[in-house]
Design an enzyme around this catalytic site. Structure first.
Site, mmCIF file in Angstrom:
data_model
loop_
_atom_site.group_PDB
_atom_site.id
_atom_site.type_symbol
_atom_site.label_atom_id
_atom_site.label_comp_id
_atom_site.label_asym_id
_atom_site.label_seq_id
_atom_site.Cartn_x
_atom_site.Cartn_y
_atom_site.Cartn_z
ATOM 1 C CG LEU A 38 -2.065 -0.913 1.282
ATOM 2 C CD1 LEU A 38 -2.744 -0.839 2.645
ATOM 3 C CD2 LEU A 38 -3.066 -0.565 0.176
ATOM 4 N N GLY A 40 2.156 2.361 -2.901
ATOM 5 C CA GLY A 40 2.585 2.299 -4.300
ATOM 6 C C GLY A 40 3.886 3.007 -4.616
ATOM 7 N N GLY A 114 -4.716 -8.152 -9.478
ATOM 8 C CA GLY A 114 -6.121 -8.146 -9.889
ATOM 9 C C GLY A 114 -6.273 -8.051 -11.398
ATOM 10 N N GLY A 189 16.885 14.696 -19.265
ATOM 11 C CA GLY A 189 16.990 15.842 -18.345
ATOM 12 C C GLY A 189 15.624 16.394 -18.007
ATOM 13 C CB VAL A 191 10.524 15.889 -13.307
ATOM 14 C CG1 VAL A 191 10.361 16.079 -11.818
ATOM 15 C CG2 VAL A 191 9.668 16.883 -14.061
ATOM 16 C CB SER A 277 15.337 9.820 -15.818
ATOM 17 O OG SER A 277 16.464 10.597 -16.220
ATOM 18 C CG HIS A 452 9.924 42.437 6.173
ATOM 19 N ND1 HIS A 452 10.736 42.144 5.100
ATOM 20 C CD2 HIS A 452 10.709 43.063 7.094
ATOM 21 C CE1 HIS A 452 11.959 42.582 5.352
ATOM 22 N NE2 HIS A 452 11.973 43.135 6.557
HETATM 23 P P1 NAD Z 1 9.951 13.579 -18.187
HETATM 24 O O1 NAD Z 1 9.004 13.407 -19.306
HETATM 25 O O2 NAD Z 1 9.761 14.662 -17.204
HETATM 26 O O3 NAD Z 1 11.424 13.779 -18.779
HETATM 27 C C1 NAD Z 1 12.004 12.887 -19.670
HETATM 28 C C2 NAD Z 1 13.129 13.611 -20.378
HETATM 29 O O4 NAD Z 1 13.852 12.677 -21.152
HETATM 30 C C3 NAD Z 1 12.639 14.712 -21.307
HETATM 31 O O5 NAD Z 1 13.367 15.888 -21.055
HETATM 32 C C4 NAD Z 1 12.924 14.126 -22.683
HETATM 33 O O6 NAD Z 1 13.195 15.113 -23.646
HETATM 34 C C5 NAD Z 1 14.153 13.271 -22.391
HETATM 35 N N1 NAD Z 1 14.390 12.202 -23.358
HETATM 36 C C6 NAD Z 1 13.472 11.426 -23.971
HETATM 37 N N2 NAD Z 1 14.097 10.560 -24.793
HETATM 38 C C7 NAD Z 1 15.431 10.795 -24.679
HETATM 39 C C8 NAD Z 1 16.590 10.246 -25.280
HETATM 40 N N3 NAD Z 1 16.494 9.258 -26.190
HETATM 41 N N4 NAD Z 1 17.816 10.704 -24.939
HETATM 42 C C9 NAD Z 1 17.902 11.714 -24.029
HETATM 43 N N5 NAD Z 1 16.847 12.287 -23.455
HETATM 44 C C10 NAD Z 1 15.613 11.832 -23.761
HETATM 45 O O7 NAD Z 1 10.043 12.129 -17.499
HETATM 46 P P2 NAD Z 1 10.748 11.693 -16.144
HETATM 47 O O8 NAD Z 1 11.709 12.734 -15.687
HETATM 48 O O9 NAD Z 1 11.261 10.324 -16.396
HETATM 49 O O10 NAD Z 1 9.538 11.638 -15.135
HETATM 50 C C11 NAD Z 1 8.437 10.756 -15.382
HETATM 51 C C12 NAD Z 1 7.154 11.292 -14.784
HETATM 52 O O11 NAD Z 1 7.213 11.263 -13.396
HETATM 53 C C13 NAD Z 1 6.889 12.727 -15.212
HETATM 54 O O12 NAD Z 1 5.537 12.855 -15.582
HETATM 55 C C14 NAD Z 1 7.159 13.504 -13.983
HETATM 56 O O13 NAD Z 1 6.357 14.674 -13.885
HETATM 57 C C15 NAD Z 1 6.837 12.511 -12.865
HETATM 58 N N6 NAD Z 1 7.653 12.847 -11.698
HETATM 59 C C16 NAD Z 1 7.330 13.936 -10.971
HETATM 60 C C17 NAD Z 1 8.125 14.315 -9.912
HETATM 61 C C18 NAD Z 1 7.770 15.510 -9.103
HETATM 62 O O14 NAD Z 1 6.614 15.912 -9.114
HETATM 63 N N7 NAD Z 1 8.717 16.132 -8.443
HETATM 64 C C19 NAD Z 1 9.258 13.595 -9.598
HETATM 65 C C20 NAD Z 1 9.561 12.501 -10.366
HETATM 66 C C21 NAD Z 1 8.755 12.145 -11.423
#
Ligand code: NAD
Length: 473
Positions: A38, A40, A114, A189, A191, A277, A452
């Site tokens: 639980l 996830g 499930g 590069g 999130v 990523s 402030h």
């Molecule tokens: P993302 O979509 O944010 O970023 C993926 C990045 O990889 C992009 O910049 C993309 O251009 C790049 N990319 C794609 N193919 C590539 C390649 N062949 N070579 C080099 N770069 C490439 O995905 P993520 O960072 O993996 O995150 C996944 C999801 O999880 C997102 O929706 C994100 O918002 C969510 N997440 C959110 C948080 C947070 O809220 N702080 C934290 C972690 C993840």
């Protein structure tokens, strides 16, 4: 034995368990089916563990730099085993909390995988759930009036690039590293890539980020992404943008070596480890969608604004429907779905009102449209920007990099978006979120008097800056 429920939630992540709690509050008989734990991804493989590691990295860096506060620390060193133990402790505490909430809400939890069955002797419509139990006992059959699919997502890789968990890791693997590598290549590069780059650099790892697009954080406001790259570069992170990684060129022998196409030439990168990523993909496989009329588009389940699938008694929420893959979005989608089931007439979510945060150091946070998106949508925009450098509390804090950027509609004066980079912005963005919900103007934001000295003064000043009326700049 077949069991009957008003609602069964498939998946007990943040989206699923919050949905079940609201179902219970609404007087519905509810169960969750969860194959793992639980909480996830968010609790066990995402938000919470990564933020715990980021916090350790921040404390490590601050301790090394404590001299600026007049505090002398010698021989600061890192015990990564303890860092991981602290992370696990936080997860365990929160996991117990979620289990307690299930008991309090009288929510039955079935431990197993499930699958949705089609019309059968149990029900004339699709939606009966067969649970393949983790304890190996005979499958449990559950007959619910409604189903909510909340099965989440998993890390993607590049075609032809196997995530072996040791040399080539996803963020799931990286969270369980027993020791830090000396160097790492981060592919993507976005999130996740930027949070990991920041954390590992603060821990002292040599980090290179390779991004396919021409800038990091391609979905963030351009000014924020540029500032992030500048500030992260200052802590030694190397960035390579516009680079296409070639999975076939990967070599693993004690370290990794891989090529990327950059400006028409092939460049070789090497590091101890690699983190991939490049996004997350919805978990739609093997959950029995083929036994239903549910539609899948671009790998995600298609729903209406109340999260009903093509089978109107089966709903889907969270990462499995794509869109904003954020824990707080998943739980709110779940609340809308369950209130719709209970005929409570919920309002659909306005995704322009959803704040999102990046927990790197510096932090970033945003709500609403970026400047470019606003222009693309035909708005004439007014922009106000104010730096933390001119905010006393930021200097006191010892962190004065970054700014707040306010985007307003020139015609209506309405706030269109707010984008922040700097200290504690992930805790400050909710003011902008509330302003969006209340349809506030920057003038109204500025006239809510900010105390402030606080970091939040930067928001008031940025709102005033939309009309060029900021006081301290
Ligand atoms: P993302 O979509 O944010 O970023 C993926 C990045 O990889 C992009 O910049 C993309 O251009 C790049 N990319 C794609 N193919 C590539 C390649 N062949 N070579 C080099 N770069 C490439 O995905 P993520 O960072 O993996 O995150 C996944 C999801 O999880 C997102 O929706 C994100 O918002 C969510 N997440 C959110 C948080 C947070 O809220 N702080 C934290 C972690 C993840």
């Amino acid at each position: 034995m077949a069991l009957e429920y008003d609602v069964v939630v498939l998946g007990g992540g943040t989206g699923g368990y919050v949905t079940a709690i609201r179902a219970s509050q609404l007087g519905l008989k509810v169960a969750i089916v969860e194959q793992g734990k639980l909480g996830g991804t968010c609790l066990h493989n995402g938000c919470i563990p990564s933020k715990a590691l980021l916090r350790s990295a921040e404390v490590f860096k601050q301790t090394k730099e404590a001299e600026q506060f007049g505090i002398l620390t010698e021989n600061t060193s890192l015990n990564f085993v303890k860092v991981q133990e602290r992370k696990e402790g936080i997860i365990n505490q929160l996991h117990k909390g979620v289990q307690g909430l299930m008991k309090k809400g009288k929510i039955d939890v079935f431990e197993g995988f499930g699958r949705i069955l089609g019309p059968s002797i149990f029900s004339p419509t699709a939606g009966t759930i067969s649970v393949e139990r983790n304890d190996g006992e005979e499958n449990t059959i559950i007959i619910p009036k409604n189903v909510i699919i909340a099965t989440g997502s998993k890390p993607k890789s590049l075609p032809g690039l196997e995530l072996d968990g040791q040399y080539v890791m996803s963020s799931d693997h990286a969270l369980h590293m027993e020791e830090l590598p000396e160097s790492i290549l981060i592919v993507g590069g976005g999130v996740i890539g930027i949070e990991w780059a920041s954390m590992l650099a603060d821990f002292g790892v040599d980090v290179t980020v390779v991004e396919y697009m021409d800038r990091i954080l391609p979905t963030e406001d351009e000014d924020v992404a540029k500032e992030a790259q500048k500030l992260l570069k200052k802590k030694g992170i190397h960035f390579v943008t516009g680079a296409k990684v070639m999975p076939d060129s990967l070599q693993k022998e004690g370290n990794i070596e891989i090529q990327a196409e950059l400006n028409g030439e092939n460049k070789t990168f090497s590091a101890d480890r690699m983190l991939v990523s490049v996004g997350r993909t919805p978990n739609v496989e093997q959950i029995g969608l083929e036994n239903t009329d549910i539609e899948v588009e671009n790998g995600a389940i298609k729903t209406n604004q109340f999260y009903q699938t093509k089978e109107s008694h089966i709903y889907a929420i969270g990462d499995v429907i794509g869109g904003m893959q954020l824990a707080h979005v998943a739980s709110h989608e779940g609340i809308v779905a369950i209130e719709h089931i209970a005929n409570e007439e919920p309002l659909p979510i306005n995704y322009d009102h959803v704040s999102s945060c990046i927990y790197s150091n510096p932090e970033m946070a945003s709500v609403g449209l970026t400047e470019q998106h606003a222009k693309d949508q035909g708005y004439n925009v007014k922009v106000g920007k104010f730096p933390f450098q001119a905010v006393g509390k930021a200097l006191v804090h010892g962190e004065s990099d970054g700014f707040v950027k306010v985007i307003a509609d020139e015609e209506t004066e309405d706030l269109l978006g707010m984008h922040m980079i700097g200290p504690h912005v992930t805790d400050m963005i909710s003011e902008a979120g509330l302003a969006q919900v209340l349809d506030a103007t920057p003038w109204e934001i500025a006239h809510s008097i900010h105390p402030h000295p606080t970091l939040s003064e930067v928001i008031g000043e940025a709102a005033l800056a939309v009309e060029g009326k900021q006081i301290h700049g």
